[in-house]
Write a protein that holds these residues in place. Structure first.
Motif, mmCIF file in Angstrom:
data_model
loop_
_atom_site.group_PDB
_atom_site.id
_atom_site.type_symbol
_atom_site.label_atom_id
_atom_site.label_comp_id
_atom_site.label_asym_id
_atom_site.label_seq_id
_atom_site.Cartn_x
_atom_site.Cartn_y
_atom_site.Cartn_z
ATOM 1 N N ALA A 22 0.833 -1.208 0.000
ATOM 2 C CA ALA A 22 0.000 0.000 0.000
ATOM 3 C C ALA A 22 0.867 1.257 0.000
ATOM 4 N N SER A 23 1.924 1.254 0.794
ATOM 5 C CA SER A 23 2.818 2.412 0.868
ATOM 6 C C SER A 23 3.520 2.649 -0.468
ATOM 7 N N LEU A 24 4.004 1.571 -1.086
ATOM 8 C CA LEU A 24 4.684 1.715 -2.377
ATOM 9 C C LEU A 24 3.722 2.247 -3.438
ATOM 10 N N ASP A 25 2.490 1.779 -3.397
ATOM 11 C CA ASP A 25 1.479 2.263 -4.335
ATOM 12 C C ASP A 25 1.204 3.753 -4.098
ATOM 13 N N ASP A 26 1.043 4.148 -2.839
ATOM 14 C CA ASP A 26 0.802 5.556 -2.491
ATOM 15 C C ASP A 26 1.946 6.457 -2.961
ATOM 16 N N SER A 27 3.167 5.938 -2.907
ATOM 17 C CA SER A 27 4.352 6.710 -3.274
ATOM 18 C C SER A 27 4.650 6.676 -4.768
ATOM 19 N N LYS A 28 3.814 5.996 -5.505
ATOM 20 C CA LYS A 28 3.986 5.876 -6.964
ATOM 21 C C LYS A 28 5.284 5.166 -7.346
ATOM 22 N N ALA A 29 5.660 4.171 -6.520
ATOM 23 C CA ALA A 29 6.801 3.327 -6.876
ATOM 24 C C ALA A 29 6.437 2.585 -8.162
ATOM 25 N N GLU A 30 7.424 2.281 -8.964
ATOM 26 C CA GLU A 30 7.176 1.656 -10.258
ATOM 27 C C GLU A 30 7.644 0.203 -10.281
ATOM 28 N N ASN A 31 7.007 -0.586 -11.146
ATOM 29 C CA ASN A 31 7.380 -1.990 -11.369
ATOM 30 C C ASN A 31 7.549 -2.770 -10.067
ATOM 31 N N VAL A 32 6.541 -2.716 -9.226
ATOM 32 C CA VAL A 32 6.590 -3.385 -7.919
ATOM 33 C C VAL A 32 6.352 -4.883 -8.110
ATOM 34 N N ILE A 33 7.269 -5.672 -7.579
ATOM 35 C CA ILE A 33 7.156 -7.129 -7.632
ATOM 36 C C ILE A 33 7.266 -7.663 -6.212
ATOM 37 N N SER A 34 6.316 -8.519 -5.834
ATOM 38 C CA SER A 34 6.339 -9.162 -4.527
ATOM 39 C C SER A 34 6.658 -10.639 -4.742
ATOM 40 N N LYS A 40 12.006 -20.698 1.262
ATOM 41 C CA LYS A 40 13.177 -20.589 0.381
ATOM 42 C C LYS A 40 14.338 -19.906 1.076
ATOM 43 N N SER A 41 14.013 -19.073 2.071
ATOM 44 C CA SER A 41 15.045 -18.316 2.755
ATOM 45 C C SER A 41 14.615 -18.028 4.194
ATOM 46 N N SER A 42 15.585 -17.966 5.064
ATOM 47 C CA SER A 42 15.297 -17.607 6.447
ATOM 48 C C SER A 42 15.353 -16.092 6.644
ATOM 49 N N LEU A 43 15.603 -15.346 5.557
ATOM 50 C CA LEU A 43 15.695 -13.888 5.648
ATOM 51 C C LEU A 43 14.358 -13.243 6.008
ATOM 52 N N GLY A 44 13.284 -13.817 5.523
ATOM 53 C CA GLY A 44 11.962 -13.250 5.765
ATOM 54 C C GLY A 44 10.924 -14.067 5.037
ATOM 55 N N ASP A 45 9.690 -13.549 4.991
ATOM 56 C CA ASP A 45 8.606 -14.245 4.312
ATOM 57 C C ASP A 45 8.370 -13.717 2.898
ATOM 58 N N TYR A 46 8.642 -12.423 2.707
ATOM 59 C CA TYR A 46 8.431 -11.809 1.399
ATOM 60 C C TYR A 46 9.595 -10.908 1.050
ATOM 61 N N MET A 47 9.862 -10.818 -0.250
ATOM 62 C CA MET A 47 10.808 -9.854 -0.769
ATOM 63 C C MET A 47 10.034 -9.005 -1.767
ATOM 64 N N VAL A 48 10.179 -7.701 -1.651
ATOM 65 C CA VAL A 48 9.514 -6.788 -2.568
ATOM 66 C C VAL A 48 10.585 -5.965 -3.261
ATOM 67 N N ILE A 49 10.459 -5.860 -4.570
ATOM 68 C CA ILE A 49 11.405 -5.097 -5.374
ATOM 69 C C ILE A 49 10.610 -4.018 -6.103
ATOM 70 N N ALA A 50 11.100 -2.788 -6.029
ATOM 71 C CA ALA A 50 10.404 -1.670 -6.661
ATOM 72 C C ALA A 50 11.424 -0.675 -7.202
#
Length: 125
Positions: A22-34, A40-50
């Motif tokens: 929601a925050s990335l959308d509000d900020s008009k981030a582009e090409n958001v991929i979740s 697959k990794s112990s780093l976290g549950d999701y990775m988001v690239i924008a």
């Protein structure tokens, strides 16, 4: 049946990813991929690239996201790269967010690395 602790952990991750997107959308981030990296990794549950359009936009998107996470009660995230704003990494625990300038994103191509099938999965098919 999952334990109550397991439910709260999944709920926290779900709340965190919803807040991030929601925050990335509000900020008009582009090409958001979740990318779901659970299991697959112990780093976290999701990775988001924008992407942001410029250094200034990348920094503004990152600042807005940090405020949104804090306002949602998700605590203070760890941040790297905000000073140069070429590539800002925000680690909220459950969700890891990478915000890039487009040229830097193309160079590192993180989504290709994280979206490739696991070798074990490939050999099973």
């Amino acid at each position: 049946m999952p334990s109550p602790a397991g439910i709260s952990v999944n709920h926290a991750a779900s709340r965190a990813i919803d807040t991030v997107l929601a925050s990335l959308d509000d900020s008009k981030a582009e090409n958001v991929i979740s990318i779901d990296i659970q299991g697959k990794s112990s780093l976290g549950d999701y990775m988001v690239i924008a992407s942001g359009r410029s250094h200034r936009h990348v920094a503004a998107v990152a600042d807005h996201l940090l405020k949104a996470l804090k306002d949602a009660g998700l605590g203070s995230a760890r941040v790297e790269g905000l000073a140069s704003a070429d590539w800002v990494l925000i680690d909220s625990g459950d969700v890891i967010v990478h915000i890039f300038r487009p040229e830097v994103r193309d160079f590192y191509n993180l989504e290709k690395m994280w979206q490739t099938p696991d070798l074990e999965e490939e050999t099973l098919h």
